[in-house]
Design an enzyme around this catalytic site. Structure first.
Site, short mmCIF file in Angstrom:
data_model
loop_
_atom_site.label_atom_id
_atom_site.label_comp_id
_atom_site.label_asym_id
_atom_site.label_seq_id
_atom_site.Cartn_x
_atom_site.Cartn_y
_atom_site.Cartn_z
N ASP A 92 0.86 -1.18 0.00
CA ASP A 92 0.00 0.00 0.00
C ASP A 92 0.89 1.23 0.00
OD1 ASP A 92 -2.10 1.71 0.09
OD2 ASP A 92 -2.93 0.99 1.98
N ILE A 93 1.30 1.62 -1.21
CA ILE A 93 2.27 2.70 -1.37
C ILE A 93 1.66 3.97 -1.95
CG2 ILE A 93 4.18 1.07 -1.57
CD1 ILE A 93 4.15 1.61 -4.62
N LYS A 94 0.51 3.84 -2.59
CA LYS A 94 -0.24 4.98 -3.17
C LYS A 94 0.68 5.93 -3.94
CE LYS A 94 -4.08 4.93 0.12
NZ LYS A 94 -3.64 3.88 1.06
N ARG A 95 1.51 5.38 -4.78
CA ARG A 95 2.40 6.20 -5.60
C ARG A 95 1.66 6.67 -6.85
NH1 ARG A 95 4.96 5.90 -1.20
NH2 ARG A 95 7.11 5.21 -1.11
N THR A 124 -0.58 -0.19 -4.66
CA THR A 124 -1.66 0.76 -4.86
C THR A 124 -1.13 1.99 -5.56
OG1 THR A 124 -1.32 1.65 -2.62
CG2 THR A 124 -3.01 -0.04 -2.88
#
Length: 308
Positions: free
Chosen positions: A103-106, A140
């Site tokens: 869950d890195i939301k890059r 993500t």
């Protein structure tokens, strides 16, 4: 990797993912004390505490679940030692046969997005050799910058047969400030969902795409619409438990085949021992409390799906 995720879900009959989001306050005192005795009250000590905390929970639950989702910010706050604990957690979970959703939301553009994709899902070229950095199975991705930010991830997904979950309708209360705004009479999240379906056509597994979507459990009616917009995309559903989502709210996120969604619970599982419902386990047996919370979550979702 989407095929492996589906295989794991079928094997465990548990369409859930445990969010390994270890705030230091969640870690029982005896675990912290042991880590601090070895490394002191330092970044290294904190990283050791969250690693040992994660390991015990994974050991107690890996046979019940198909996947985990470590949230990178919870590790980044402890600097370089925290990121080492993140990588160690990813590797350990994969050794246990679990699919790991980073869950890195890059989300950026051009070479920056490509570097994120390579660092988390791909392989970096160093001289004549290639190395995998954090080697998650999924990541993500924030699509706010458009296709320029997503296509580098699609390229790596094709090369590595890995996947991404794109933020479409998030579970937080203020998500509607942008995501619900109408464009030509339609909410933005629907338009993003259509792009997810379009991107997904480029990278298909056996029955579902490598490109999934994040849609919060706190918005079940929107989930029903988005399920139709993205029929071949797996939906990662945050917001279960601590944020208020329940099994009965989630049935429309699933397709008729009983697949198509995977529901996340983070503190509801990893900090279960702090809830009154699981207080009998005590802090010493926090991992056993997490196991029971997993069993209860699986039963809740299974019951809701059978009743629909």
């Amino acid at each position: 990797m989407i095929n492996k995720l589906i295989e794991n879900i079928k094997k465990t009959n548990a369409p859930i993912v445990v969010g390994l989001d270890p705030m230091l306050s969640y870690v029982p005192e005896h675990v912290q004390k042991a880590a601090f005795a070895e490394y002191g009250e330092t970044l290294e000590g904190a990283a050791e505490a969250i690693w040992q905390f994660n390991k015990a929970i994974v050991d107690a639950t890996y046979d019940l679940i198909p996947a985990v989702k470590p949230q990178v910010a919870m590790y980044e706050q402890f600097g370089v030692p925290g990121m080492a604990a993140y990588e160690k957690t990813v590797a350990y979970c994969q050794e246990k046969g679990l699919v790991v959703i980073g869950d890195i939301k890059r989300g950026d553009i051009g070479s920056t997005s490509e570097a994120y994709a390579i660092g988390h899902l791909g392989q970096v070229q160093i001289g004549s050799k290639k190395y995998s950095g954090f080697h998650e199975d999924f990541a993500t991705v924030n699509p706010y910058l458009g296709s320029d930010g997503v296509k580098p991830f699609l390229k790596v997904c094709k090369e590595e047969k890995k996947g991404i979950f794109i933020l479409v309708k998030t579970s937080n209360p203020s998500s509607g400030e942008f995501q619900d705004q109408e464009i030509n009479g339609r909410p933005l999240y629907e338009l993003v969902g259509e792009k997810v379906a379009e991107w997904g056509e480029e990278v298909m597994g056996d029955s579902y795409s490598y490109v999934g979507a994040v849609v919060g459990a706190t918005y079940p009616e929107m989930g029903k619409v988005l399920r139709k917009v993205m029929p071949k995309s797996f939906i990662l559903v945050p917001g279960y438990g601590a944020q208020g989502g329940q099994g009965k709210d989630l049935v429309h996120f699933f397709n008729e085949d009983g697949l198509g969604a995977i529901v996340n619970s983070s503190r509801g599982i990893i900090a279960a021992y702090r809830q009154e419902k699981y207080a009998q386990f005590g802090a010493e047996n926090y991992a056993d409390a997490s196991r029971q919370a997993v069993l209860d979550m699986v039963a809740d979702i299974d019951g809701a799906l059978k009743a629909r």
